[in-house]
Design a protein around this motif. Structure first.
Motif, PDB file in Angstrom:
ATOM      1  N   LYS A  39       3.296   6.325  -0.205  1.00 60.20           N
ATOM      2  CA  LYS A  39       2.490   5.351   0.522  1.00 60.20           C
ATOM      3  C   LYS A  39       2.684   5.530   2.015  1.00 60.20           C
ATOM      4  O   LYS A  39       3.798   5.819   2.471  1.00 60.20           O
ATOM      5  CB  LYS A  39       2.904   3.920   0.150  1.00 60.20           C
ATOM      6  N   ASP A  40       1.620   5.309   2.770  1.00 61.45           N
ATOM      7  CA  ASP A  40       1.748   5.389   4.223  1.00 61.45           C
ATOM      8  C   ASP A  40       2.370   4.105   4.768  1.00 61.45           C
ATOM      9  O   ASP A  40       2.691   3.173   4.020  1.00 61.45           O
ATOM     10  CB  ASP A  40       0.404   5.704   4.878  1.00 61.45           C
ATOM     11  N   ALA A  41       2.541   4.035   6.086  1.00 64.83           N
ATOM     12  CA  ALA A  41       3.201   2.893   6.712  1.00 64.83           C
ATOM     13  C   ALA A  41       2.431   1.590   6.511  1.00 64.83           C
ATOM     14  O   ALA A  41       2.999   0.504   6.635  1.00 64.83           O
ATOM     15  CB  ALA A  41       3.406   3.153   8.200  1.00 64.83           C
ATOM     16  N   GLY A  42       1.147   1.680   6.189  1.00 66.12           N
ATOM     17  CA  GLY A  42       0.338   0.491   5.952  1.00 66.12           C
ATOM     18  C   GLY A  42       0.236   0.104   4.495  1.00 66.12           C
ATOM     19  O   GLY A  42      -0.508  -0.821   4.153  1.00 66.12           O
ATOM     20  N   GLY A  66      -5.905   5.821  -0.999  1.00 68.17           N
ATOM     21  CA  GLY A  66      -6.481   4.972   0.021  1.00 68.17           C
ATOM     22  C   GLY A  66      -6.442   3.497  -0.307  1.00 68.17           C
ATOM     23  O   GLY A  66      -6.754   2.657   0.548  1.00 68.17           O
ATOM     24  N   ARG A  67      -6.043   3.163  -1.527  1.00 65.75           N
ATOM     25  CA  ARG A  67      -5.997   1.755  -1.925  1.00 65.75           C
ATOM     26  C   ARG A  67      -4.555   1.241  -1.868  1.00 65.75           C
ATOM     27  O   ARG A  67      -3.613   2.011  -1.706  1.00 65.75           O
ATOM     28  CB  ARG A  67      -6.594   1.607  -3.324  1.00 65.75           C
ATOM     29  N   ARG A  68      -4.407  -0.059  -2.016  1.00 66.87           N
ATOM     30  CA  ARG A  68      -3.094  -0.705  -1.967  1.00 66.87           C
ATOM     31  C   ARG A  68      -2.760  -1.316  -3.326  1.00 66.87           C
ATOM     32  O   ARG A  68      -3.625  -1.440  -4.188  1.00 66.87           O
ATOM     33  CB  ARG A  68      -3.059  -1.781  -0.876  1.00 66.87           C
ATOM     34  N   ALA A  69      -1.512  -1.728  -3.488  1.00 68.30           N
ATOM     35  CA  ALA A  69      -1.056  -2.253  -4.775  1.00 68.30           C
ATOM     36  C   ALA A  69      -1.927  -3.387  -5.318  1.00 68.30           C
ATOM     37  O   ALA A  69      -2.249  -3.396  -6.514  1.00 68.30           O
ATOM     38  CB  ALA A  69       0.401  -2.696  -4.666  1.00 68.30           C
ATOM     39  N   PRO A  70      -2.341  -4.383  -4.487  1.00 68.49           N
ATOM     40  CA  PRO A  70      -3.164  -5.466  -5.046  1.00 68.49           C
ATOM     41  C   PRO A  70      -4.498  -4.995  -5.613  1.00 68.49           C
ATOM     42  O   PRO A  70      -5.117  -5.708  -6.411  1.00 68.49           O
ATOM     43  CB  PRO A  70      -3.380  -6.394  -3.836  1.00 68.49           C
ATOM     44  N   GLU A  82       4.985  -4.794  -3.086  1.00 72.52           N
ATOM     45  CA  GLU A  82       4.876  -4.910  -1.631  1.00 72.52           C
ATOM     46  C   GLU A  82       6.143  -5.505  -1.021  1.00 72.52           C
ATOM     47  O   GLU A  82       6.535  -5.125   0.092  1.00 72.52           O
ATOM     48  CB  GLU A  82       3.651  -5.744  -1.273  1.00 72.52           C
ATOM     49  N   ASP A  83       6.803  -6.410  -1.735  1.00 74.09           N
ATOM     50  CA  ASP A  83       8.088  -6.934  -1.258  1.00 74.09           C
ATOM     51  C   ASP A  83       9.136  -5.824  -1.202  1.00 74.09           C
ATOM     52  O   ASP A  83       9.923  -5.733  -0.244  1.00 74.09           O
ATOM     53  CB  ASP A  83       8.576  -8.059  -2.173  1.00 74.09           C
ATOM     54  N   GLN A  84       9.154  -4.972  -2.217  1.00 75.48           N
ATOM     55  CA  GLN A  84      10.079  -3.844  -2.229  1.00 75.48           C
ATOM     56  C   GLN A  84       9.796  -2.902  -1.056  1.00 75.48           C
ATOM     57  O   GLN A  84      10.723  -2.450  -0.359  1.00 75.48           O
ATOM     58  CB  GLN A  84       9.957  -3.073  -3.543  1.00 75.48           C
ATOM     59  N   ASP A  85       8.518  -2.602  -0.853  1.00 72.65           N
ATOM     60  CA  ASP A  85       8.137  -1.695   0.229  1.00 72.65           C
ATOM     61  C   ASP A  85       8.571  -2.250   1.577  1.00 72.65           C
ATOM     62  O   ASP A  85       9.073  -1.519   2.442  1.00 72.65           O
ATOM     63  CB  ASP A  85       6.619  -1.476   0.234  1.00 72.65           C
ATOM     64  N   GLU A  86       8.377  -3.550   1.766  1.00 75.66           N
ATOM     65  CA  GLU A  86       8.752  -4.175   3.027  1.00 75.66           C
ATOM     66  C   GLU A  86      10.269  -4.122   3.232  1.00 75.66           C
ATOM     67  O   GLU A  86      10.745  -3.901   4.347  1.00 75.66           O
ATOM     68  CB  GLU A  86       8.265  -5.621   3.059  1.00 75.66           C
ATOM     69  N   GLN A  87      11.001  -4.293   2.154  1.00 76.38           N
ATOM     70  CA  GLN A  87      12.463  -4.201   2.235  1.00 76.38           C
ATOM     71  C   GLN A  87      12.889  -2.801   2.681  1.00 76.38           C
ATOM     72  O   GLN A  87      13.762  -2.651   3.539  1.00 76.38           O
ATOM     73  CB  GLN A  87      13.071  -4.528   0.872  1.00 76.38           C
ATOM     74  N   VAL A  88      12.262  -1.792   2.106  1.00 78.23           N
ATOM     75  CA  VAL A  88      12.589  -0.422   2.484  1.00 78.23           C
ATOM     76  C   VAL A  88      12.199  -0.156   3.929  1.00 78.23           C
ATOM     77  O   VAL A  88      12.941   0.480   4.687  1.00 78.23           O
ATOM     78  CB  VAL A  88      11.883   0.573   1.534  1.00 78.23           C
TER      79      VAL A  88
END
Length: 252
Positions: A39-42, A66-70, A82-88
């Motif tokens: 995943k990219d930074a966004g 190009g899509r996101r988890a939701p 997304e919580d995990q990604d933010e933690q990382v």
């Protein structure tokens, strides 16, 4: 992998692709029981393998990139990702050994053991993350067994937090299983013996401290449950193939 740079051509995707090893990425498609994504930074998916696609609502990688988890998973699962990604992203620390029940839309759920690692560019800036999730249903481990082993892992980490290194006898007591049953269950879920599981968690703790902090090696040794720096260095070198000091230098 069949995903090309032209399919993931936005600037954040290019920054991530530039920081990844093409050989490593290509190998991910050879894995039949492991989900892989980058995943990219966004938070947009840049690379995924076919195993990952099979656990989403889509049918092809082109539909995922190009899509996101939701966009791809049920809301509670997407929120956890997304919580995990933010933690990382915020901590710069890898996420390892995360037990997850990943639901296949229209199919049966599956247990996976997930790891997520931050990816940085040459200047040290966060450009995304890579994630692998190993399917734990390859053997005959049922959900109850996997939950028990996940709890055992957390108990071991809690003991390490207190400066204690649990023995196999301690693991027997913590798990409530007899020695033989415990050994079979730990091997079935983690692919390791109970003693190896404890050692892996200690080495994982040491590698995190070596790569994310500048604390002295003696303090790293203590945090990982070693009596002194010399014993830590010997064990770490045996397990990883290099000394803690060399590992830290290479990771800088």
């Amino acid at each position: 992998m069949s995903i090309s740079a032209t399919e993931a051509s936005w600037p954040e995707a290019k920054a991530l692709l530039d920081a990844l090893s093409p050989a490593m990425v290509s190998l991910m498609d050879e894995l039949t029981g492991v989900m892989f994504c980058a995943k990219d930074a966004g938070g947009r998916y840049v690379l995924v393998n076919e195993v990952f696609v099979a656990r989403t609502r889509e049918r092809s990688r082109r539909d995922v990139v190009g899509r996101r988890a939701p966009d791809l998973f049920v809301s509670d699962l997407a929120e956890r990702y997304e919580d995990q990604d933010e933690q990382v992203r915020v901590t710069g620390r890898p996420l390892r050994g995360e037990l997850e029940l990943i639901r296949h839309v229209g199919g049966a759920p599956g247990w996976f053991l997930t790891a997520k690692l931050p990816v940085q560019d040459a200047a040290g800036a966060f450009v995304g993350l890579v994630s692998v999730s190993q399917d734990l249903r390859s053997g005959d481990a049922d959900d109850a067994m996997i939950r028990d082993m996940a709890q055992l892992r957390h108990e071991v980490e809690a003991r390490l937090d207190l400066g204690e290194v649990p023995s196999v006898g301690d693991l027997v007591e913590l798990s409530g299983y007899g020695p033989g049953a415990l050994d079979r269950r730990v091997r079935r879920v983690f692919g390791l013996s109970p003693r190896q599981l404890v050692l892996r968690l200690r080495v994982d703790r040491a590698t995190h401290l070596l790569t994310s902090t500048t604390v002295p090696l003696a303090q790293v040794a203590t945090a990982a449950g070693f009596s002194d720096q010399a014993s830590f260095t010997r064990t770490f070198a045996r397990v990883t193939g290099e000394t803690p000091a060399a590992f830290r230098r290479r990771s800088a």
